[in-house]
Design a protein around this motif. Structure first.
Motif, PDB file in Angstrom:
ATOM      1  N   GLU A  20       0.828  -1.215   0.000  1.00  0.00           N
ATOM      2  CA  GLU A  20       0.000   0.000   0.000  1.00  0.00           C
ATOM      3  C   GLU A  20       0.859   1.261   0.000  1.00  0.00           C
ATOM      4  O   GLU A  20       0.553   2.232  -0.699  1.00  0.00           O
ATOM      5  N   ALA A  21       1.954   1.253   0.769  1.00  0.00           N
ATOM      6  CA  ALA A  21       2.845   2.415   0.812  1.00  0.00           C
ATOM      7  C   ALA A  21       3.491   2.654  -0.543  1.00  0.00           C
ATOM      8  O   ALA A  21       3.582   3.799  -1.006  1.00  0.00           O
ATOM      9  N   PHE A  22       3.936   1.583  -1.196  1.00  0.00           N
ATOM     10  CA  PHE A  22       4.524   1.742  -2.522  1.00  0.00           C
ATOM     11  C   PHE A  22       3.480   2.241  -3.519  1.00  0.00           C
ATOM     12  O   PHE A  22       3.764   3.108  -4.341  1.00  0.00           O
ATOM     13  N   ALA A  23       2.276   1.701  -3.447  1.00  0.00           N
ATOM     14  CA  ALA A  23       1.215   2.136  -4.367  1.00  0.00           C
ATOM     15  C   ALA A  23       0.933   3.631  -4.203  1.00  0.00           C
ATOM     16  O   ALA A  23       0.761   4.346  -5.200  1.00  0.00           O
ATOM     17  N   ARG A  24       0.899   4.111  -2.971  1.00  0.00           N
ATOM     18  CA  ARG A  24       0.667   5.551  -2.732  1.00  0.00           C
ATOM     19  C   ARG A  24       1.764   6.395  -3.363  1.00  0.00           C
ATOM     20  O   ARG A  24       1.528   7.535  -3.743  1.00  0.00           O
ATOM     21  N   ARG A  25       2.959   5.854  -3.473  1.00  0.00           N
ATOM     22  CA  ARG A  25       4.087   6.579  -4.064  1.00  0.00           C
ATOM     23  C   ARG A  25       4.206   6.343  -5.573  1.00  0.00           C
ATOM     24  O   ARG A  25       5.149   6.804  -6.197  1.00  0.00           O
ATOM     25  N   GLY A  26       3.286   5.569  -6.123  1.00  0.00           N
ATOM     26  CA  GLY A  26       3.315   5.302  -7.550  1.00  0.00           C
ATOM     27  C   GLY A  26       4.350   4.268  -7.962  1.00  0.00           C
ATOM     28  O   GLY A  26       4.694   4.167  -9.141  1.00  0.00           O
ATOM     29  N   ILE A  27       4.848   3.499  -7.038  1.00  0.00           N
ATOM     30  CA  ILE A  27       5.854   2.475  -7.342  1.00  0.00           C
ATOM     31  C   ILE A  27       5.118   1.173  -7.667  1.00  0.00           C
ATOM     32  O   ILE A  27       4.309   0.698  -6.878  1.00  0.00           O
ATOM     33  N   ARG A  28       5.437   0.609  -8.823  1.00  0.00           N
ATOM     34  CA  ARG A  28       4.737  -0.590  -9.274  1.00  0.00           C
ATOM     35  C   ARG A  28       5.630  -1.825  -9.362  1.00  0.00           C
ATOM     36  O   ARG A  28       5.202  -2.877  -9.830  1.00  0.00           O
ATOM     37  N   TYR A  29       6.868  -1.703  -8.906  1.00  0.00           N
ATOM     38  CA  TYR A  29       7.801  -2.829  -8.945  1.00  0.00           C
ATOM     39  C   TYR A  29       8.681  -2.739  -7.705  1.00  0.00           C
ATOM     40  O   TYR A  29       9.231  -1.674  -7.398  1.00  0.00           O
ATOM     41  N   ALA A  30       8.818  -3.842  -6.995  1.00  0.00           N
ATOM     42  CA  ALA A  30       9.633  -3.843  -5.780  1.00  0.00           C
ATOM     43  C   ALA A  30      10.474  -5.109  -5.730  1.00  0.00           C
ATOM     44  O   ALA A  30      10.149  -6.122  -6.356  1.00  0.00           O
TER      45      ALA A  30
END
Length: 152
Positions: free
Chosen positions: A115-125
């Motif tokens: 969820e934190a990555f999604a809020r930052r627009g990050i789609r790959y981790a």
């Protein structure tokens, strides 16, 4: 267990250091090497916690921390896995205190990370899994990569 989540802050420096060292110790790493690592990690982490470059979550039960996760955005060139994006999410220091294990807390903090990555627009981790965590990550949709490493 009545677990509450909160964002990491500068006051969590020692907790993050303790979790990181415990994680590596449980993975079989040498205690002397870990003491040196933690000393240097503490110096590295303090400014990053303060300015938000290192972020994440702590899960607490009755005000006692029971789990934690660290997250970072890393600058990365566009790649076939994320051709239109110049950064990746990085998950590190996932740790659940031994008495709190097998209660879904690692799954819960991984969801918070998504969820934190999604809020930052990050789609790959990416993350580096210990043997203990590998099955959970596979269940959550993570897959192996072709990464290799060499000490220089």
């Amino acid at each position: 267990m009545n677990v509450k989540a909160r964002a990491l802050d500068s006051g969590d420096l020692e907790l993050v250091c303790r979790h990181r060292e415990a994680m590596f110790r449980e993975a079989g790493r040498d205690p002397a090497t870990l003491a040196t690592m933690t000393e240097h990690f503490r110096l590295w982490l303090a400014p990053r916690l303060a300015d938000g470059r290192y972020f994440g979550f702590v899960l607490s039960d009755a005000d006692a921390p029971v789990a934690g996760i660290g997250l970072m955005e890393i600058d990365w060139p566009p790649h076939p896995a994320h051709p239109g994006q110049d950064r990746r999410g990085y998950v590190l220091n996932v740790y659940v205190e031994p008495p709190a294990r097998r209660r879904g807390l690692a799954r819960q903090i991984m969801q918070l990370a998504d969820e934190a990555f999604a809020r930052r627009g990050i789609r790959y981790a990416i993350l580096h899994a210990t043997e203990q965590g590998r099955d959970l990550y596979l269940q959550l949709g993570w897959g192996g990569t072709t990464e290799m490493a060499k000490p220089l």
